[in-house]
Motif scaffolding. Structure first.
Motif, short mmCIF file in Angstrom:
data_model
loop_
_atom_site.label_atom_id
_atom_site.label_comp_id
_atom_site.label_asym_id
_atom_site.label_seq_id
_atom_site.Cartn_x
_atom_site.Cartn_y
_atom_site.Cartn_z
N UNK A 107 12.42 20.40 -4.99
CA UNK A 107 13.43 20.69 -6.02
C UNK A 107 14.81 20.87 -5.38
N UNK A 110 16.34 17.64 -4.49
CA UNK A 110 16.85 16.94 -5.67
C UNK A 110 18.19 17.54 -6.11
N UNK A 111 18.29 18.85 -6.03
CA UNK A 111 19.55 19.50 -6.40
C UNK A 111 20.66 19.06 -5.43
N UNK A 114 21.74 15.72 -6.41
CA UNK A 114 22.67 15.80 -7.54
C UNK A 114 24.04 16.29 -7.08
N UNK A 115 24.04 17.09 -6.04
CA UNK A 115 25.31 17.55 -5.49
C UNK A 115 26.02 16.44 -4.71
N UNK B 79 24.30 14.19 -15.67
CA UNK B 79 23.98 14.70 -14.32
C UNK B 79 24.32 16.19 -14.16
N UNK B 82 21.61 18.12 -15.89
CA UNK B 82 20.34 18.02 -15.18
C UNK B 82 20.35 18.93 -13.96
N UNK B 83 21.45 18.89 -13.23
CA UNK B 83 21.56 19.71 -12.03
C UNK B 83 21.44 21.19 -12.40
N UNK B 86 17.87 22.13 -13.23
CA UNK B 86 17.06 22.30 -12.03
C UNK B 86 17.42 23.58 -11.27
#
Lengths: 137, 137
Positions: A107, A110-111, A114-115, B79, B82-83, B86
């Motif tokens: 997780x 994934x974060x 996204x960053x 996005x 979503x971020x 999470x």
DNA sequence: ATTTGACTTAGAGTGGACTCTAAGTGCTAA
DNA sequence: TTAGCACTTAGAGTCCACTCTAAGTCAAAT
């Protein structure tokens, strides 16, 4: 020793009266009764429900807690079994935490993605994860 | 790219065909269809189900994952959402682990007590535990 | 040609842990 | 004395995450 009605007791321990009656159906906690057949709980019950909630918090199911209660009712001779039951729960709980940490690691990746810190997918670790799962069986 | 029937796919990812169809009902994974209207899954689906299981493993509910899928379907503009989703899941999951550790601590004490290493009950910590719970609300 | 086996669907069933409803009892305060 | 309130019970309902059943389709092997 102080006596608590079901409503007072529910407030004390942070459960609803519904839940307490449900736990009673499941033989998890059996309060005493007054002259009018109303339940009353004592400080011992507060202690027990406290421990029960800790057990629940480690992931024990109601049925497992019922099993523990049965053993306890069987007296001191069941102490080794009770201890073993708790040790099994402890081991399972610890491995659940480790499992959770693995999932959290993915997780986090994934974060990070996204960053915008990573460009690729997280999926390549999944094969390893499946292998690990299978090797546990 | 390789195509997997639902049975093959189920084997690959360690789920049953029942569960895969159930996930499809919930819009979590929508495979493609061949000329005979049979489902087929691809390696992308393997990647996605892998990530999905990691999400599930952090304690996300099916509904939350459905929410994530919806956001993803809405394109890049989602996005940030979503971020954030999470990150919320991550925070909750981390605090669940901390919570679990508290419960495990009490469990360990009880096991020690069964081992004869401790003399009295674990319950005195319950008051503090309740206070802590309430202060979180 | 028929049987086998993997697939298809809608919808029913399961188990866990509550959560609530309905109908009734019994003390207490106005 | 009647209204309100907390209690009592049996049993129904809810939500979640599957899990399975029944009836049917289709391609390949015998």
């Amino acid at each position: 020793m102080k006596k608590y009605s079901i409503g007072e007791f529910a407030n004390q321990v942070g459960l609803t009266t519904y839940t307490l009656r449900y736990y009673e159906k499941k033989h998890l906690i059996i309060p005493q009764r007054d002259a009018n057949d109303r339940r009353y709980y004592t400080d011992d019950d507060i202690k027990w429900i406290g421990f029960l909630l800790h057990l629940k918090g480690t992931g024990m199911s109601m049925n497992e807690i019922t099993e523990y209660v049965k053993l306890r009712a069987a007296g001191d001779s069941s102490i080794p079994k009770r201890k073993q039951l708790l040790k099994d729960v402890q081991a399972r709980s610890l491995s659940q935490i480790e499992e959770m940490k693995v999932h959290l690691g993915v997780l986090s990746k994934k974060i990070d993605w996204y960053d915008g810190k990573l460009k690729h997918t997280i999926s390549e670790s999944f094969g390893d994860y499946l292998k690990r799962l299978r090797s546990k069986e």
